[in-house]
Design a protein around this motif. Sequence first.
Motif, PDB file in Angstrom:
ATOM      1  N   TYR A 175       0.798  -1.114   0.115  1.00 63.99           N
ATOM      2  CA  TYR A 175      -0.204  -0.163   0.039  1.00 63.99           C
ATOM      3  C   TYR A 175       0.690   1.245   0.047  1.00 63.99           C
ATOM      4  N   LYS A 176       0.633   2.198  -0.924  1.00 65.16           N
ATOM      5  CA  LYS A 176       1.196   3.695  -0.980  1.00 65.16           C
ATOM      6  C   LYS A 176       0.475   4.560  -0.171  1.00 65.16           C
ATOM      7  N   GLU A 177       1.255   5.363   0.597  1.00 61.16           N
ATOM      8  CA  GLU A 177       0.640   6.622   1.174  1.00 61.16           C
ATOM      9  C   GLU A 177      -0.337   6.429   2.211  1.00 61.16           C
ATOM     10  N   ASN A 178      -0.214   5.373   2.923  1.00 62.01           N
ATOM     11  CA  ASN A 178      -1.059   5.366   4.064  1.00 62.01           C
ATOM     12  C   ASN A 178      -2.249   4.763   3.884  1.00 62.01           C
ATOM     13  N   ASN A 179      -2.653   4.322   2.505  1.00 59.13           N
ATOM     14  CA  ASN A 179      -3.808   3.960   1.979  1.00 59.13           C
ATOM     15  C   ASN A 179      -4.288   2.575   2.237  1.00 59.13           C
ATOM     16  N   TYR A 180      -4.516   2.340   3.583  1.00 61.76           N
ATOM     17  CA  TYR A 180      -4.988   0.991   3.993  1.00 61.76           C
ATOM     18  C   TYR A 180      -5.700   1.184   5.255  1.00 61.76           C
ATOM     19  N   SER A 181      -6.542   0.154   5.676  1.00 61.10           N
ATOM     20  CA  SER A 181      -7.354   0.346   6.963  1.00 61.10           C
ATOM     21  C   SER A 181      -6.197  -0.143   8.150  1.00 61.10           C
ATOM     22  N   LYS A 182      -6.198   0.487   9.199  1.00 56.64           N
ATOM     23  CA  LYS A 182      -5.358   0.386  10.243  1.00 56.64           C
ATOM     24  C   LYS A 182      -6.058  -0.319  11.588  1.00 56.64           C
ATOM     25  N   LEU A 183      -5.519  -0.656  12.682  1.00 60.29           N
ATOM     26  CA  LEU A 183      -6.357  -1.118  13.720  1.00 60.29           C
ATOM     27  C   LEU A 183      -6.204   0.139  14.751  1.00 60.29           C
TER      28      LEU A 183
END
Length: 296
Positions: free
Chosen positions: A132-140
Amino acid sequence: MIKYFLIALLFFSNAHASDIINITFLGTGTPRPDINKLGPSVLIKYANEELLLDVGRGSALRINQIGNDFSKISNIFISHMHYDHIIGIADLWLTSNLWQRKKDINIFGPNSIKSFCDNLMKSYSEDIKYRYKENNYSKLNCLKFSERNHKSNNIEIIEFTNNHGHIDNSYGFKINYKNKSIVYSGDTTYSENVIKNSMNADILIHEVIAASPKIYESNHKLKKVFSTHTSIEQLVKILSLCKPKLTILNHALLFGISEERVLSEIRKNYSGDVIFSRDLMSVDLGEEINIFNIGK
Ligand SMILES: [Zn+2]
Ligand SMILES: [Zn+2]
């Protein structure tokens, strides 16, 4: 009234009606690997929303198996930090990202849940960097129970401490939905607090431990395990006091004793409805209780 539907298909509860809350058992097992009983995890569906209680081994597999949408589960409640209740979190989180989930997953749990999640995200940082680029993902997004905002229009979820022996941060959950209540005991031995919260519950999901006399007498370690779980005798006492409409035995630690035997022992002293959970069993709670996919 409780109705049972002995059907082999995997998912077709009637949870569309907004007054029904559905319980689907994704996994009903214990730390011991068992392909038919994956790790403890219960999916709760109501009014087009979904949440999970515990995320044991294989939860992501089961969610896929019932054709559920990974992105729908936004809130997860963890009863305690024993590994069998949390080992599926990484898989669920990373796999839901594969399905292009963008919203963070909220996880509420005991005090150490925050550091657990932070470390988990660190552990997988290389994979995440690659995908994933630039923080473009779901986090916990993990919060201690005390930091949780309890307000919700639809549902009330109350965590309460139980008694899991040496574990000082162990909880059960009470779910109130449109004058119906579901209680999840978590891993616990006899607990006044579980009893207090389970009084007249519609459905009580309770753990149990049992062994044949021979195995019990010859195994010292097992006696210690018994002291942190709920014996048949304790269970009968709990059920006689709480009188739930339906009791579903879950996370059953059975040593040299069958489920049928456990049920017949309980029935000697308690006449209410008691069944064992099954992986993929689905229960609709509304004006009546309908149980689907109960297995053999
Ligand atoms: Zn456990
Ligand atoms: Zn435990």
